[in-house]
Write a protein that holds these residues in place. Structure first.
Motif, PDB file in Angstrom:
ATOM      1  N   THR A 193      -2.092 -84.617 -80.897  1.00  0.00           N
ATOM      2  CA  THR A 193      -2.805 -85.873 -80.618  1.00  0.00           C
ATOM      3  C   THR A 193      -4.287 -85.625 -80.398  1.00  0.00           C
ATOM      4  N   VAL A 194      -4.579 -84.609 -79.613  1.00  0.00           N
ATOM      5  CA  VAL A 194      -5.986 -84.376 -79.283  1.00  0.00           C
ATOM      6  C   VAL A 194      -6.749 -83.928 -80.536  1.00  0.00           C
ATOM      7  N   GLU A 195      -6.097 -83.200 -81.402  1.00  0.00           N
ATOM      8  CA  GLU A 195      -6.787 -82.767 -82.629  1.00  0.00           C
ATOM      9  C   GLU A 195      -6.969 -83.937 -83.576  1.00  0.00           C
ATOM     10  N   ARG A 196      -5.970 -84.785 -83.635  1.00  0.00           N
ATOM     11  CA  ARG A 196      -6.048 -85.935 -84.543  1.00  0.00           C
ATOM     12  C   ARG A 196      -7.139 -86.920 -84.128  1.00  0.00           C
ATOM     13  N   PHE A 197      -7.240 -87.184 -82.830  1.00  0.00           N
ATOM     14  CA  PHE A 197      -8.219 -88.181 -82.381  1.00  0.00           C
ATOM     15  C   PHE A 197      -9.515 -87.541 -81.882  1.00  0.00           C
ATOM     16  N   ASP A 198      -9.477 -86.244 -81.801  1.00  0.00           N
ATOM     17  CA  ASP A 198     -10.581 -85.372 -81.386  1.00  0.00           C
ATOM     18  C   ASP A 198     -11.788 -86.063 -80.732  1.00  0.00           C
ATOM     19  N   THR A 225      -3.303 -75.593 -71.096  1.00  0.00           N
ATOM     20  CA  THR A 225      -3.645 -76.105 -72.436  1.00  0.00           C
ATOM     21  C   THR A 225      -4.529 -77.345 -72.325  1.00  0.00           C
ATOM     22  N   LEU A 226      -4.231 -78.210 -71.369  1.00  0.00           N
ATOM     23  CA  LEU A 226      -5.094 -79.386 -71.187  1.00  0.00           C
ATOM     24  C   LEU A 226      -6.520 -78.936 -70.902  1.00  0.00           C
ATOM     25  N   ARG A 227      -6.637 -77.924 -70.038  1.00  0.00           N
ATOM     26  CA  ARG A 227      -7.970 -77.406 -69.680  1.00  0.00           C
ATOM     27  C   ARG A 227      -8.687 -76.861 -70.919  1.00  0.00           C
ATOM     28  N   GLU A 228      -7.915 -76.065 -71.661  1.00  0.00           N
ATOM     29  CA  GLU A 228      -8.474 -75.436 -72.864  1.00  0.00           C
ATOM     30  C   GLU A 228      -9.020 -76.480 -73.836  1.00  0.00           C
ATOM     31  N   TYR A 229      -8.270 -77.561 -74.016  1.00  0.00           N
ATOM     32  CA  TYR A 229      -8.686 -78.564 -74.999  1.00  0.00           C
ATOM     33  C   TYR A 229      -9.737 -79.529 -74.443  1.00  0.00           C
ATOM     34  N   CYS A 230     -10.120 -79.351 -73.192  1.00  0.00           N
ATOM     35  CA  CYS A 230     -11.249 -80.125 -72.670  1.00  0.00           C
ATOM     36  C   CYS A 230     -12.491 -79.239 -72.544  1.00  0.00           C
ATOM     37  N   ASP A 231     -12.269 -77.915 -72.484  1.00  0.00           N
ATOM     38  CA  ASP A 231     -13.398 -76.990 -72.348  1.00  0.00           C
ATOM     39  C   ASP A 231     -14.278 -77.033 -73.573  1.00  0.00           C
ATOM     40  N   GLY A 232     -15.574 -76.968 -73.307  1.00  0.00           N
ATOM     41  CA  GLY A 232     -16.520 -76.859 -74.412  1.00  0.00           C
ATOM     42  C   GLY A 232     -16.543 -78.087 -75.300  1.00  0.00           C
TER      43      GLY A 232
END
Ligand code: PLP
Length: 430
Positions: A193-198, A225-232
Motif C-alpha cells: 500500500t505504501v509503495e503504491r500510494f507513496d 517496518t512502519l518506521r523504515e517506510y517513514c524514514d527519509g
C-alpha cells in the motif's frame, strides 16, 4: 442471584437514562445487556454500585486508572487544586509542569499540546502531519481505534479498492477515501500500500499494541517496518499511545519496542482519571501548531489545571514507585489462570498479554490481527463475562477491550479473581 436481582436500583437509573440519552449511555461501549450497573463510588480496585454491590474492577474506566480509583495522593492534589477554582482560560503552572514531565519521560518529545481527549489528540496529529507533508492520505490499521472523528472512523474498502470506506453513517466518502486501511501486523500488505500510494501518504497512524481489539501485540518486525517506510520520506509515523502511554512503562511503546515515532498521541493515564489528551513531538513538527505555526488547534478546556494536576500526581507516583514489574506480574498471574483454566477444561482459546494489559479469546488458537479477533467465539466471551460479573469481577463487556491491572489490586483481589475465573470457565463447560 440473577443480574436484575443484584442491580435493581441500577435498572431504575438506566430507565431514566434511556429516556434522555441515546441508548441510555454517554458512550456506546458502556452499554451491555440487559443494562449497565450504576456506580456510586470507587476506591482502590473496587467499584461500589448504587445497589450495594462491590466489584473488583479490571476495566478501570478503559485504562486510565493505573493507580486504581481515588489514589490518596491524586485525590489530595486535586482537592487542593479545585479549592482555587477549576479553570481560568489562561496560562497555569500545572499544565506547564505536566508538559515538562511528558518531555522528560516520553522519547522524542520536545513540545506538547494538551487537549481534552484522545480523539482530539489523534485528530490534531493527523492535521499536523497533513499540513507538514502537504499530503492528504493517511494509512491506518484494521481494528485500531483512534477516537471518534471522521478521518479514522474508516474501515477497509470492499473489493479491490484499497481506499477506506466510512465506518459510520455521516462520515463523508471522500474523507474516508483519504484513509487507507491495512491489516495490523501484515508487513507485506503495508509495504504494498505504501509503495503504491507513496507520495500521497502523509502519515501512518498505529496503536503500537492493538488495544481496541483486546490485546494484540505487534510482531517484532511490524513497527520497525512502519518506521523504515517513514524514514527519509515526507511521511510521519504517529504512535497512538492513548492506551500504551505510561502503561507499558514510563516511556510508553516507543521505549518498550525501541521504535521511534514522529508524533505521539497521549490520553487516559496522562490525566490520572480526569479528561485529557495530548499531541506531542519534536520541535520540528510541533512548531507548526498554532499560535506558533499555522496548523489550527484550540480548546476552551485545553490544559485544564485540574486534569493536569491529577495527571502530574499520577506520573509522579509512577516515577517514584516504578510499579511496572509488579503490574506485569499481577497480570501474568491472571493471564496464566485463564490459559491454564482453558487447557484444564480442553477448551480452545488463547490469552494475549503485554505488560499489564491482556485479553482472552475463546475458540481460536492464536490472535495476531483484527480478523483473528473477529473469528473468536464472542458468545463464549459474553457468557464468561457474565459469569465473572456474577462472581464480583468486572471486566469490559467486550472482547475488543482489554483487562487492565492497577497498583491497587491486592493479593486478595487476585486470589478472588482466580477463583472467579475458574467458576466462570466451569459455567462455560457446564
Ligand atoms: C488507542 C486509542 N486512541 C484514541 C482513543 C480516543 O480517546 P478518547 O476516548 O479520550 O477520545 C482511545 C479511546 O479509547 C483509544 O483507545
Amino acid at each position: 442471584m440473577g443480574y436484575e436481582d443484584r442491580f435493581p436500583a441500577s435498572k431504575e437509573v438506566f430507565e431514566r437514562a434511556e429516556r434522555v440519552m441515546p441508548g441510555g449511555v454517554s458512550s456506546p461501549v458502556r452499554r451491555f445487556d440487559p443494562y449497565p450497573f450504576c456506580v456510586e463510588r470507587a476506591e482502590g480496585s473496587r467499584l461500589y454500585t448504587i445497589d450495594g454491590q462491590v466489584l473488583i474492577d479490571y476495566c478501570l474506566a478503559f485504562g486510565p486508572l493505573i493507580l486504581g480509583h481515588a489514589h490518596p495522593e491524586v485525590v489530595e492534589a486535586v482537592r487542593e487544586r479545585v479549592a482555587d477554582g477549576f479553570h481560568y482560560g489562561t496560562l497555569t503552572e500545572p499544565e506547564v509542569a505536566l508538559a515538562e514531565k511528558v518531555v522528560d519521560l516520553v522519547p522524542n518529545v520536545e513540545k506538547v499540546r494538551l487537549v481534552n481527549t484522545g480523539t482530539e489528540a489523534t485528530m490534531s496529529a493527523i492535521r499536523l502531519a497533513r499540513a507538514y507533508t502537504g499530503r492528504d492520505r493517511i494509512i491506518k490499521f484494521e481494528g485500531c481505534y483512534h477516537g471518534a472523528h471522521d478521518a479514522v472512523l474508516v474501515k477497509a474498502g470492499s473489493g479491490a479498492s484499497e481506499l477506506g470506506a466510512p465506518d459510520s453513517p455521516g462520515v463523508p466518502e471522500p474523507v474516508a477515501e483519504c484513509t487507507l486501511v491495512c491489516p495490523f501486523n501484515d508487513v507485506e500488505a503495508f509495504v504494498e500500500t505504501v509503495e503504491r500510494f507513496d507520495e500521497e501518504v502523509g502519515a501512518v497512524i498505529v496503536e503500537p499494541v492493538l488495544g481496541n481489539a483486546g490485546c494484540v501485540p505487534p510482531d517484532p518486525e511490524f513497527l520497525k517496518t512502519l518506521r523504515e517506510y517513514c524514514d527519509g520520506t515526507e511521511r510521519l509515523l504517529i504512535f497512538d499511545e492513548v492506551i500504551t502511554g505510561f502503561r507499558l512503562g514510563l516511556g510508553g511503546a516507543q521505549e518498550y519496542y525501541g521504535v521511534d515515532a514522529d508524533l505521539v498521541c497521549l490520553g487516559k493515564i496522562l490525566g490520572g482519571g480526569l479528561p485529557i489528551g495530548a499531541l506531542a513531538g519534536p520541535e520540528e513538527y510541533m512548531t507548526h501548531v498554532a499560535p506558533e505555526g499555522k496548523v489550527y488547534q484550540a480548546g476552551t478546556f485545553n490544559g485544564n489545571p485540574v486534569s493536569a494536576t491529577a495527571g502530574l500526581a499520577t506520573l509522579e507516583v509512577l516515577e517514584r514507585e516504578k510499579p511496572y514489574d509488579e503490574l506485569a506480574d499481577k497480570a501474568e498471574r491472571l493471564a496464566s489462570a485463564l490459559a491454564d483454566g482453558l487447557e484444564d477444561r480442553g477448551l480452545e482459546g488463547t490469552v494475549n498479554r503485554v505488560e499489564s494489559m491482556f485479553q482472552v479469546y475463546f475458540g481460536v488458537e492464536r490472535v495476531r490481527d483484527y480478523g483473528d479477533v473477529n473469528a473468536a467465539d464472542h458468545d463464549a466471551f459474553k457468557a464468561f463475562h457474565r459469569g465473572l460479573l456474577e462472581e464480583g469481577v468486572w471486566i469490559a463487556a467486550s472482547n475488543y477491550e482489554a483487562w487492565f491491572l492497577s497498583t491497587a489490586h491486592t493479593e486478595e483481589d487476585l486470589e478472588r479473581t482466580e477463583e472467579a475465573i475458574e467458576s466462570a470457565l466451569d459455567r462455560l463447560t457446564g
